[in-house]
Design an enzyme around this catalytic site. Structure first.
Site, short mmCIF file in Angstrom:
data_model
loop_
_atom_site.label_atom_id
_atom_site.label_comp_id
_atom_site.label_asym_id
_atom_site.label_seq_id
_atom_site.Cartn_x
_atom_site.Cartn_y
_atom_site.Cartn_z
N GLY A 14 0.78 -1.24 0.00
CA GLY A 14 0.00 0.00 0.00
C GLY A 14 0.80 1.28 0.00
O GLY A 14 0.32 2.32 0.47
N ASN A 16 1.64 3.09 -2.66
CA ASN A 16 0.97 4.06 -3.54
C ASN A 16 -0.28 4.61 -2.87
O ASN A 16 -0.59 5.80 -2.99
CB ASN A 16 0.61 3.41 -4.88
CG ASN A 16 1.79 3.41 -5.83
OD1 ASN A 16 2.15 4.47 -6.35
ND2 ASN A 16 2.40 2.26 -6.05
N MET A 92 -4.18 -7.00 -6.82
CA MET A 92 -3.63 -8.11 -7.60
C MET A 92 -4.69 -9.00 -8.25
O MET A 92 -4.44 -10.18 -8.48
CB MET A 92 -2.70 -8.95 -6.69
CG MET A 92 -1.52 -8.17 -6.17
SD MET A 92 -0.54 -7.40 -7.49
CE MET A 92 0.24 -8.86 -8.18
N ARG A 93 -5.85 -8.45 -8.50
CA ARG A 93 -6.89 -9.24 -9.17
C ARG A 93 -7.30 -8.54 -10.46
O ARG A 93 -7.37 -7.32 -10.50
CB ARG A 93 -8.11 -9.40 -8.29
CG ARG A 93 -7.79 -10.22 -7.10
CD ARG A 93 -8.96 -10.81 -6.39
NE ARG A 93 -8.41 -11.68 -5.38
CZ ARG A 93 -8.13 -12.96 -5.55
NH1 ARG A 93 -8.45 -13.55 -6.69
NH2 ARG A 93 -7.57 -13.67 -4.61
N LEU A 95 -10.04 -7.46 -12.80
CA LEU A 95 -11.48 -7.20 -12.69
C LEU A 95 -12.18 -7.58 -13.99
O LEU A 95 -11.64 -7.38 -15.09
CB LEU A 95 -11.70 -5.72 -12.37
CG LEU A 95 -11.19 -5.31 -10.98
CD1 LEU A 95 -11.08 -3.80 -10.86
CD2 LEU A 95 -12.08 -5.87 -9.87
N ASN A 109 -5.50 2.90 -12.73
CA ASN A 109 -4.54 1.92 -12.23
C ASN A 109 -3.15 2.49 -12.42
O ASN A 109 -2.92 3.31 -13.31
CB ASN A 109 -4.65 0.61 -13.03
CG ASN A 109 -3.68 -0.45 -12.55
OD1 ASN A 109 -3.52 -0.65 -11.34
ND2 ASN A 109 -3.02 -1.14 -13.46
N HIS A 111 0.74 1.14 -13.15
CA HIS A 111 1.46 -0.04 -13.60
C HIS A 111 2.95 0.30 -13.68
O HIS A 111 3.31 1.36 -14.22
CB HIS A 111 0.94 -0.47 -14.98
CG HIS A 111 1.58 -1.73 -15.45
ND1 HIS A 111 1.24 -2.98 -14.97
CD2 HIS A 111 2.58 -1.95 -16.34
CE1 HIS A 111 1.99 -3.89 -15.54
NE2 HIS A 111 2.82 -3.30 -16.38
N GLU A 176 6.43 6.37 -9.05
CA GLU A 176 4.99 6.08 -8.91
C GLU A 176 4.36 6.98 -7.86
O GLU A 176 3.25 7.49 -8.05
CB GLU A 176 4.78 4.61 -8.51
CG GLU A 176 5.20 3.61 -9.57
CD GLU A 176 4.94 2.17 -9.13
OE1 GLU A 176 3.86 1.88 -8.58
OE2 GLU A 176 5.83 1.32 -9.35
C1 GRF Z 1 3.40 -1.01 -7.53
O1 GRF Z 1 4.65 -1.15 -8.14
C2 GRF Z 1 2.32 -0.85 -8.56
O2 GRF Z 1 2.74 -0.16 -9.70
C3 GRF Z 1 2.00 -2.28 -8.92
O3 GRF Z 1 2.09 -2.98 -7.70
C4 GRF Z 1 2.97 -2.29 -6.82
C5 GRF Z 1 2.19 -2.00 -5.57
O4 GRF Z 1 2.98 -1.44 -4.56
N1 GRF Z 1 0.73 -2.38 -9.56
P1 GRF Z 1 2.27 -0.73 -3.31
O5 GRF Z 1 1.32 -1.77 -2.71
O6 GRF Z 1 1.55 0.46 -3.81
O7 GRF Z 1 3.40 -0.41 -2.38
#
Ligand code: GRF
Length: 218
Positions: A14, A16, A92-93, A95, A109, A111, A176
């Protein structure tokens, strides 16, 4: 202007999500992070959300007979909280097309690659194996096809000679954390929208497109 009620969907760390919460505390930031949903009851991000005083909801896939029932539970949680926008942040799913259609133009999202390169998982190792010199991250609208929706913003990050997947991931993650709050602010304020599966930039609102390509310090 009323704040846009935003939910964040997570599965793990978490970081981000934490960056979006931090950004939302700034004056004039257009969203209120009103809900965090996790499909994983052990997600560390749930603790961070609780500490920030944000409502949380856990929908664990294994407790539902079908993917449709799982998604219906997530959808109910979002609609009960009057959510306007949804941010996937390490969720991680995949949709379903049906769920995505119900939130069309309202799900973002992040990525960890410069899409359309390296969709899917294991992006950093694949970037290293391919030998790209520049990688990065992308914020995009979610469409029915995985990691393929219209792109809101990208950040470029160099790949350095002694990188392994972890070092590259850490450098991209810092980008990010800068990019996602910026992209969410544009979408929440109506500067950037998805229309007919393409990006629409509202000409009546101030928008500096140069800022949608960020080259962070290494
Ligand atoms: C990030 O690198 C995001 O881009 C990818 O999964 C990772 C999640 O990291 N989809 P966090 O849970 O936000 O630390």
């Amino acid at each position: 202007m009323a704040l846009v009620r935003t939910a964040i969907l997570i599965s793990g760390r978490g970081s981000n999500m934490a960056a979006l919460i931090r950004a939302s505390h700034a004056q004039n930031y257009p969203t209120d992070i009103a809900l965090v949903v996790s499909d994983n009851p052990q997600a560390a991000g749930l603790t961070t959300a609780l500490e920030a005083g944000i409502a949380t909801h856990v929908s664990e896939r294994s407790t539902f007979d079908t993917k449709a029932a799982f998604e219906a539970d997530v959808d109910t949680a979002l609609r009960s909280a009057n959510i306007d926008l949804v941010c996937l942040a390490g969720f991680m799913r995949v949709l379903s097309a049906n769920f995505v259609a119900g939130w069309s133009g309202k799900i973002l999202n992040i990525h960890p690659s410069l899409l359309p390169s390296f969709r899917g998982l294991d992006t950093h190792q694949r970037a290293l194996d391919t030998g790209v010199r520049i990688s990065g991250c992308t914020v995009h609208f979610v469409s029915a096809e995985l990691d393929a929706g219209p792109i809101v913003a990208q950040a470029a990050v160099p790949v350095l000679p002694d990188d392994d997947a972890d070092r590259l991931a850490a450098r991209i993650l810092r980008a990010e954390h800068r990019l996602y709050p910026q992209a969410l602010a544009w979408v929440a304020s109506g500067r950037v929208r998805m229309e007919d599966q393409a990006i629409f930039i509202d000409p009546s609102l101030p928008f500096n497109r140069d800022q949608s390509f960020v080259v962070p310090n290494v």
